[in-house]
Design a protein around this motif. Structure first.
Motif, PDB file in Angstrom:
ATOM      1  N   LEU A 191     -13.450  37.753 -41.122  1.00 21.11           N
ATOM      2  CA  LEU A 191     -13.476  36.305 -40.956  1.00 21.11           C
ATOM      3  C   LEU A 191     -12.175  35.659 -41.433  1.00 21.11           C
ATOM      4  O   LEU A 191     -11.537  34.912 -40.701  1.00 21.11           O
ATOM      5  N   CYS A 192     -11.793  35.934 -42.684  1.00 23.42           N
ATOM      6  CA  CYS A 192     -10.590  35.341 -43.260  1.00 23.42           C
ATOM      7  C   CYS A 192     -10.275  36.070 -44.559  1.00 23.42           C
ATOM      8  O   CYS A 192     -11.004  36.980 -44.943  1.00 23.42           O
ATOM      9  N   TYR A 193      -9.196  35.686 -45.217  1.00 23.34           N
ATOM     10  CA  TYR A 193      -8.896  36.298 -46.509  1.00 23.34           C
ATOM     11  C   TYR A 193      -8.429  35.236 -47.495  1.00 23.34           C
ATOM     12  O   TYR A 193      -8.038  34.133 -47.125  1.00 23.34           O
ATOM     13  N   SER A 194      -8.513  35.577 -48.774  1.00 17.46           N
ATOM     14  CA  SER A 194      -8.154  34.655 -49.843  1.00 17.46           C
ATOM     15  C   SER A 194      -7.327  35.399 -50.887  1.00 17.46           C
ATOM     16  O   SER A 194      -7.426  36.619 -50.992  1.00 17.46           O
ATOM     17  N   ARG A 195      -6.507  34.658 -51.658  1.00 20.23           N
ATOM     18  CA  ARG A 195      -5.678  35.252 -52.706  1.00 20.23           C
ATOM     19  C   ARG A 195      -6.025  34.668 -54.059  1.00 20.23           C
ATOM     20  O   ARG A 195      -6.432  33.517 -54.177  1.00 20.23           O
ATOM     21  N   GLY A 196      -5.838  35.487 -55.094  1.00 16.08           N
ATOM     22  CA  GLY A 196      -6.115  35.050 -56.452  1.00 16.08           C
ATOM     23  C   GLY A 196      -4.870  34.521 -57.142  1.00 16.08           C
ATOM     24  O   GLY A 196      -3.753  34.997 -56.889  1.00 16.08           O
ATOM     25  N   PHE A 197      -5.058  33.528 -58.018  1.00 18.18           N
ATOM     26  CA  PHE A 197      -3.956  32.947 -58.788  1.00 18.18           C
ATOM     27  C   PHE A 197      -4.361  32.831 -60.249  1.00 18.18           C
ATOM     28  O   PHE A 197      -5.516  32.526 -60.574  1.00 18.18           O
ATOM     29  N   VAL A 198      -3.401  33.044 -61.123  1.00 19.74           N
ATOM     30  CA  VAL A 198      -3.613  32.870 -62.561  1.00 19.74           C
ATOM     31  C   VAL A 198      -3.195  31.448 -62.931  1.00 19.74           C
ATOM     32  O   VAL A 198      -2.033  31.072 -62.778  1.00 19.74           O
ATOM     33  N   CYS A 199      -4.169  30.662 -63.405  1.00 20.06           N
ATOM     34  CA  CYS A 199      -3.917  29.236 -63.604  1.00 20.06           C
ATOM     35  C   CYS A 199      -4.467  28.727 -64.938  1.00 20.06           C
ATOM     36  O   CYS A 199      -5.364  29.334 -65.527  1.00 20.06           O
TER      37      CYS A 199
END
Length: 298
Positions: free
Chosen positions: A158-166
């Protein structure tokens, strides 16, 4: 004997490897399931299933017969669907399982649009981050991300997502910025308990080298939305996907602490049972979700 119904019953028993699960999912009594199977075996003159008080096993003849049954039932389903498209609107119950955070933020709005297109389709939505047993749950479609595991289903991307350190500006002001991934060891990290290894965070540096650090913190939760709220309140650092935190980074309420590192990627899939006959309403939802999410930007 209704031979087509008998074929459907046999296929359900074959897939579930259980007379009880087959009877429950088909809405008929267990003795009736047994009668259908016995009738087929008597007509064919061979055993399709070997059963005892605890379990059943499939014979070689049973596997062969199942393949033919599926082909026949699929052909009938396709023919009925094509004719139905000319005369009827799709209707009936569609059971869906979606992950909590991604489901609320991105799937619910799409289901609203889908429901407006096909108002006679009833949607039963279960919100859960746990893996779904596609055989026993009765779920028609499940949306899942990451490592899917298992091989008893078909997965459509379907789609993809990325992780971020915040972290929030207030947290950074009080505890300082990060220069390197190792600096995370000296900070309070907000841990996601559903991760495979919650206390180990991995990112990729500018040279494409994967680096992993052990982290700790006072807050642990099984919901990314809750952890995001903790981070917005200045309680620690999160490592969460962009579909949850992108709007807060854009508004300045959260700050990407490691801009030179690349976080994990999660691919989201629509999954459905490998051996289950796909109804028209299921196919419509699959195609709709895939089209709507294909170019999603978080």
């Amino acid at each position: 004997m209704d031979k087509l119904q008998a074929m459907k019953v046999f296929c359900r028993v074959y897939e579930a490897e259980s007379f009880k699960l087959a009877s429950d999912s088909l809405g008929i009594s267990r003795p009736m399931v047994t009668r259908y199977i016995n009738s087929i075996e008597e007509e064919l003159g061979t055993k399709l299933l070997q059963r005892n008080t605890r379990n059943i096993s499939i014979t070689h003849a049973g596997r062969k017969y199942y393949q033919h049954c599926i082909a026949i039932l699929d052909a009938i389903e396709e023919a009925e669907s094509e004719i139905g498209e000319l005369t009827q609107k799709p209707k009936g119950l569609l059971k869906i399982s979606v992950p909590m955070d991604f489901g609320l933020s991105h799937i619910v709005p799409l289901l609203d649009s889908f429901s407006r297109l096909y108002p006679q389709i009833e949607l039963d939505v279960d919100f859960s981050d746990k893996r779904v047993d596609m055989t026993e749950s009765g779920v028609d479609i499940a949306i899942r991300g990451g490592d899917l595991g298992g091989d008893q289903f078909v997965a459509r991307p379907l789609c993809y997502s990325r992780g971020f350190v915040c972290a929030s500006p207030d947290y950074i002001l009080q505890y300082g910025e990060l220069d390197h991934i190792e600096d995370l060891k000296n900070h309070s990290c907000l841990l996601y308990s559903n991760a495979l290894v919650p206390k180990r965070w991995s990112l990729t540096d500018e040279n494409g080298v994967s680096q992993t650090v052990s982290v700790s913190g006072a807050f642990t939760a099984n919901n990314g939305g809750a952890l995001t709220r903790f981070a917005l309140a200045g309680l620690g650092i999160i490592y969460q996907p962009d579909f949850l935190i992108a709007k807060y980074i854009e508004s300045g309420e959260l700050v990407n602490l490691l801009p030179n590192y690349k976080g994990y990627e999660i691919s989201f899939y629509a999954i459905y049972p490998q051996q289950k006959l796909m109804s028209r309403k299921t196919r419509l939802l699959l195609d709709f979700l895939q089209e709507e999410l294909a170019n999603t930007k978080f």
